[in-house]
Design an enzyme around this catalytic site. Structure first.
Site, PDB file in Angstrom:
ATOM      1  N   GLY A 262       0.902  -1.558  -0.555  1.00  0.00           N
ATOM      2  CA  GLY A 262      -0.302   0.058  -0.305  1.00  0.00           C
ATOM      3  C   GLY A 262       0.681   1.422  -0.181  1.00  0.00           C
ATOM      4  O   GLY A 262       1.939   1.199   0.819  1.00  0.00           O
TER       5      GLY A 262
ATOM      6  N   GLY B  19      -0.742   4.538  -0.306  1.00  0.00           N
ATOM      7  CA  GLY B  19      -1.688   5.465  -0.492  1.00  0.00           C
ATOM      8  C   GLY B  19      -0.522   6.921   0.830  1.00  0.00           C
ATOM      9  O   GLY B  19       0.647   6.976   1.227  1.00  0.00           O
ATOM     10  N   ASN B  20      -1.611   8.057   1.499  1.00  0.00           N
ATOM     11  CA  ASN B  20      -1.246   8.447   2.069  1.00  0.00           C
ATOM     12  C   ASN B  20      -0.594   8.006   3.913  1.00  0.00           C
ATOM     13  O   ASN B  20       0.234   8.172   4.328  1.00  0.00           O
ATOM     14  CB  ASN B  20      -2.523  10.233   2.585  1.00  0.00           C
ATOM     15  CG  ASN B  20      -1.814  10.808   3.586  1.00  0.00           C
ATOM     16  OD1 ASN B  20      -2.886  10.582   4.452  1.00  0.00           O
ATOM     17  ND2 ASN B  20      -1.226  12.185   3.298  1.00  0.00           N
ATOM     18  N   TRP B  21      -1.064   7.229   4.416  1.00  0.00           N
ATOM     19  CA  TRP B  21      -0.853   6.744   5.342  1.00  0.00           C
ATOM     20  C   TRP B  21       0.361   5.014   4.901  1.00  0.00           C
ATOM     21  O   TRP B  21       1.177   4.970   5.759  1.00  0.00           O
ATOM     22  CB  TRP B  21      -2.354   5.574   5.963  1.00  0.00           C
ATOM     23  CG  TRP B  21      -2.166   5.232   7.143  1.00  0.00           C
ATOM     24  CD1 TRP B  21      -2.960   3.506   7.581  1.00  0.00           C
ATOM     25  CD2 TRP B  21      -0.436   4.854   8.604  1.00  0.00           C
ATOM     26  NE1 TRP B  21      -2.242   3.195   8.663  1.00  0.00           N
ATOM     27  CE2 TRP B  21      -1.002   3.937   9.466  1.00  0.00           C
ATOM     28  CE3 TRP B  21      -0.146   5.997   8.846  1.00  0.00           C
ATOM     29  CZ2 TRP B  21      -0.862   3.963  10.672  1.00  0.00           C
ATOM     30  CZ3 TRP B  21       0.335   5.852   9.648  1.00  0.00           C
ATOM     31  CH2 TRP B  21       0.389   5.074  10.950  1.00  0.00           C
ATOM     32  N   GLY B  22       0.054   4.365   4.175  1.00  0.00           N
ATOM     33  CA  GLY B  22       1.315   3.268   4.077  1.00  0.00           C
ATOM     34  C   GLY B  22       2.811   4.902   3.302  1.00  0.00           C
ATOM     35  O   GLY B  22       3.670   4.139   3.848  1.00  0.00           O
TER      36      GLY B  22
ATOM     37  N   PHE C  62      -9.788  -4.419  -0.116  1.00  0.00           N
ATOM     38  CA  PHE C  62      -9.267  -4.803  -1.275  1.00  0.00           C
ATOM     39  C   PHE C  62      -8.324  -6.630  -0.495  1.00  0.00           C
ATOM     40  O   PHE C  62      -7.117  -6.502  -1.351  1.00  0.00           O
ATOM     41  CB  PHE C  62      -8.292  -3.969  -1.872  1.00  0.00           C
ATOM     42  CG  PHE C  62      -8.934  -2.422  -2.089  1.00  0.00           C
ATOM     43  CD1 PHE C  62      -9.367  -3.133  -2.903  1.00  0.00           C
ATOM     44  CD2 PHE C  62      -8.285  -1.120  -2.261  1.00  0.00           C
ATOM     45  CE1 PHE C  62     -10.753  -1.926  -3.837  1.00  0.00           C
ATOM     46  CE2 PHE C  62      -9.309  -0.434  -3.077  1.00  0.00           C
ATOM     47  CZ  PHE C  62     -10.035  -0.309  -3.910  1.00  0.00           C
TER      48      PHE C  62
ATOM     49  N   LYS D 269      -8.023  -0.131   9.694  1.00  0.00           N
ATOM     50  CA  LYS D 269      -9.126   0.032  10.322  1.00  0.00           C
ATOM     51  C   LYS D 269     -10.025   0.090   9.879  1.00  0.00           C
ATOM     52  O   LYS D 269     -10.721   0.628   8.621  1.00  0.00           O
ATOM     53  CB  LYS D 269      -9.338   2.138  11.046  1.00  0.00           C
ATOM     54  CG  LYS D 269      -7.679   2.401  11.887  1.00  0.00           C
ATOM     55  CD  LYS D 269      -7.628   3.395  12.659  1.00  0.00           C
ATOM     56  CE  LYS D 269      -7.380   3.834  13.405  1.00  0.00           C
ATOM     57  NZ  LYS D 269      -5.526   4.409  12.705  1.00  0.00           N
TER      58      LYS D 269
ATOM     59  N   LYS E 197     -13.345   3.751  17.054  1.00  0.00           N
ATOM     60  CA  LYS E 197     -12.725   4.899  18.133  1.00  0.00           C
ATOM     61  C   LYS E 197     -13.123   5.754  16.380  1.00  0.00           C
ATOM     62  O   LYS E 197     -13.915   7.059  17.532  1.00  0.00           O
ATOM     63  CB  LYS E 197     -11.578   4.942  18.355  1.00  0.00           C
ATOM     64  CG  LYS E 197     -10.829   5.150  17.347  1.00  0.00           C
ATOM     65  CD  LYS E 197      -9.732   5.708  17.345  1.00  0.00           C
ATOM     66  CE  LYS E 197      -7.931   5.352  16.316  1.00  0.00           C
ATOM     67  NZ  LYS E 197      -8.429   6.447  15.095  1.00  0.00           N
TER      68      LYS E 197
END
Length: 346
Positions: free
Chosen positions: A143, A145-148, A230, A253, A341
Site C-alpha cells: 500500500g 497511499g497517504n498512510w502507507g 482490497f 482500520k 473509535k
C-alpha cells in the site's frame, strides 16, 4: 480537575477559602467544586482564586514552551498540545523510555528503553531466539497511499538503523500516472509520493515496486496498509508467493463485511490475512493521523501481537522517538477499538 492546572488552583482555594468544598471526579460520580450552601462570596477570596488560576495557567504554558523547544532541539520532535508535550518528555527522559518486549511470565509488563540507545545486546534480547539465526529481514509495505507513505518514512529509518532488517524496504505501489509520469518512477527518482504525500521526503532505501507478487517475494514481514475492501483480493493474488515463516501486520482500520444468510458476516483483517496466507498477522492501531507522523509530530500507537518475539521485532520496526509503540497480546482488541473509535469520534 486536579492535574497540571487544576492541582495548583485547588490547593490555593483550599488554603485561602476554607468555606469552599472541593471534590475529585470519581468513576461514575460528579464532583462538587463549590458548595453553594456555604458563604463563598468573599470578593477578596474570589479575586485571589482568579489570580492564582491565571498564574497557574501561565506557568504551565511557560513549561510547555520550554519542553517543546527541548524536544525539537534534542530529538527533532514537534508537539502541538500540552498532553503530547508532557507525554513525549516523560517517555524520552525517564529511565523507562520506550516500551520493548522481554520474555517473561507477565507479558503485560515490559522494560522500557529509548530506541536510540539500543545496543547489539539489547536487540538480541528483544528479538528472541527464533530470529537470531535468520538473516536480515526483508520488509514489504503493501500500500502506498497517504498512510502507507507516512509509515514508510518510519520503516525506512529503522530498516537502515537496525542490522536485524535488510537496508532496503519495498513498497508496493498501484501504478498510475501523475503529471505524465509513472508514480513508481517519481517515488524512486525523487523519493517523494507527490500524489498522496506531497512535500514529504521518503527514505532513499524505500523502493517502489509496481508488481504486487514481485514485491512480496522473499519478504519476511508484510505490512498491510490498503483500504480494507482490497485485502482479500490482494491476499488471493500473493498467497502462492509468501514465505511460510513470514509474519504480517495490519495497519488497516476497518472490517471485512459480507452478506450472510442470517445477516452479515464481520471478520477482522488479521483473520482474513491469516486464513488466506497461512501466516500470523498482528495489528497496529492508534489515534494517529498520517500527516502528523509524516511531519514528525509526537504520536503513539499499539501493536497487538500474540507472539511476543514477533512483537519485539515489529516494535523495533515501527518505534521512533516521535512515534511511540506499545505492545499487547490482544490482536482482536487493537483492531476492534481502533475501528470503533472513529465511529465514536464522529
Amino acid at each position: 480537575g486536579s492535574g497540571y492546572v487544576g492541582g495548583p488552583i485547588m490547593a490555593t482555594i483550599a488554603k485561602f477559602c476554607p468555606d469552599v468544598e472541593l471534590g475529585k471526579i470519581q468513576k461514575g460520580h460528579h464532583a462538587r467544586l463549590f458548595n453553594t450552601s456555604k458563604d463563598t462570596s468573599s470578593a477578596a477570596g474570589i479575586a485571589f482564586i482568579a489570580l492564582s488560576a491565571a498564574l497557574a495557567v501561565a506557568a504551565v504554558f511557560k513549561m510547555d514552551i520550554a519542553l517543546r523547544s527541548s524536544l525539537q532541539r534534542q530529538h527533532g520532535i514537534t508537539t502541538r498540545s500540552l498532553t503530547n508535550t508532557a507525554m513525549a518528555h516523560r517517555m524520552l527522559t525517564s529511565q523507562s523510555g520506550m516500551q520493548r518486549c522481554r520474555k517473561g511470565t507477565n507479558v503485560d509488563q515490559y522494560t522500557l528503553l529509548s530506541p536510540s540507545a539500543l545496543s547489539s545486546q539489547d536487540i538480541s534480547e528483544v528479538i528472541g531466539e527464533k530470529y537470531k539465526e535468520r538473516g536480515p529481514l526483508k520488509v514489504t509495505i503493501i500500500g502506498s497511499g497517504n498512510w502507507g507513505s507516512a509509515i514508510a518514512t518510519v520503516v525506512g529509518q529503522n530498516t537502515e538503523r537496525y542490522p536485524l532488517f535488510a537496508d532496503q524496504a519495498t513498497m508496493w505501489v498501484f501504478e498510475e500516472l501523475y503529471e505524465g509520469k509513472n508514480l513508481t518512477d517519481i517515488i524512486n527518482s525523487e523519493h517523494e509520493n507527490k500524489k498522496y504525500l506531497p512535500g514529504i521526503k521518503l527514505p532513499e532505501k524505500i523502493y517502489a515496486e509496481p508488481d504486487l507478487v514481485t514485491s512480496v517475494t522473499n519478504a519476511d514481514i508484510l505490512i498491510f496498509v490498503t483500504p480494507h475492501q482490497f485485502v482479500r483480493g490482494i491476499c488471493e493474488t500473493i498467497k502462492g508467493s509468501v514465505k511460510s515463516n513470514a509474519i504480517a501486520v495490519s495497519l488497516i482500520k476497518g472490517f471485512e463485511i459480507e452478506s450472510a444468510e442470517d445477516g452479515v458476516d464481520i471478520r477482522l483483517i488479521s483473520e482474513v490475512v491469516k486464513d488466506t496466507l497461512g501466516i500470523e498477522c498482528a495489528a497496529l492501531s492508534g489515534a494517529n493521523i498520517a500527516n502528523n507522523i509524516a511531519n514528525r509530530q509526537f504520536s503513539e500507537s499499539t501493536i497487538g501481537c500474540a507472539d511476543m518475539e514477533d512483537a519485539g521485532v515489529l516494535q523495533l520496526l515501527f518505534d521512533v522517538p516521535y512515534f511511540k509503540i506499545g505492545v499487547v497480546e490482544d490482536v482482536e482488541g487493537v483492531q476492534i477499538y481502533g475501528s470503533l473509535k472513529n465511529i465514536v469520534a464522529l
